[in-house]
Scaffold this motif. Structure first.
Motif, PDB file in Angstrom:
ATOM      1  N   PRO A   4      35.080  43.312  39.966  1.00 37.47           N
ATOM      2  CA  PRO A   4      35.487  41.973  40.230  1.00 37.47           C
ATOM      3  C   PRO A   4      36.782  42.092  41.178  1.00 37.47           C
ATOM      4  N   CYS A  23      41.373  39.026  39.035  1.00 35.23           N
ATOM      5  CA  CYS A  23      39.917  39.352  38.690  1.00 35.23           C
ATOM      6  C   CYS A  23      39.933  38.968  36.984  1.00 35.23           C
ATOM      7  N   LYS A  46      30.291  38.156  34.515  1.00 38.41           N
ATOM      8  CA  LYS A  46      29.832  36.733  34.076  1.00 38.41           C
ATOM      9  C   LYS A  46      30.790  36.345  33.104  1.00 38.41           C
ATOM     10  N   LYS A  49      34.096  35.436  34.638  1.00 39.67           N
ATOM     11  CA  LYS A  49      34.293  34.256  35.278  1.00 39.67           C
ATOM     12  C   LYS A  49      34.393  32.980  34.389  1.00 39.67           C
ATOM     13  N   LYS A  50      33.547  33.155  33.357  1.00 41.56           N
ATOM     14  CA  LYS A  50      33.371  31.966  32.406  1.00 41.56           C
ATOM     15  C   LYS A  50      34.871  31.721  31.709  1.00 41.56           C
ATOM     16  N   ARG A  52      37.653  32.748  33.000  1.00 42.92           N
ATOM     17  CA  ARG A  52      38.528  32.297  33.974  1.00 42.92           C
ATOM     18  C   ARG A  52      38.402  30.552  33.935  1.00 42.92           C
ATOM     19  N   ARG A  53      37.166  30.167  34.074  1.00 42.68           N
ATOM     20  CA  ARG A  53      36.962  28.843  34.230  1.00 42.68           C
ATOM     21  C   ARG A  53      37.520  27.770  32.992  1.00 42.68           C
TER      22      ARG A  53
END
Length: 69
Positions: A4, A23, A46, A49-50, A52-53
């Motif tokens: 990432p 990242c 994955k 990303k979760k 980070r959101r």
């Protein structure tokens, strides 16, 4: 090798742990990355990303709460 990394490496303390703001990986993620198989890397990406959101959503909520006061 999937990664990432965006080549913008800067660390900040996020929830008590240093994370790359680009990242979202931790130092442990970086040191262990080469030992992970592709499936585990994809799963970790994955999850990053979760994470980070969720972090960005929390930051936005905290900022909005400050405006209402």
């Amino acid at each position: 090798m999937k990664t990432p990394c965006t080549n913008i490496c800067r660390y900040e303390d996020i929830d008590g742990e240093p994370r790359c703001i680009s990242c979202f990986r931790t130092y442990d993620d970086l040191s262990n990355w080469i030992y992970l198989d592709d499936k585990t890397r994809k799963e970790r990406i994955k999850q990053l990303k979760k994470d980070r959101r969720e972090y960005e959503r929390q930051q936005k909520d905290d900022k909005n709460m400050g405006k209402k006061s």
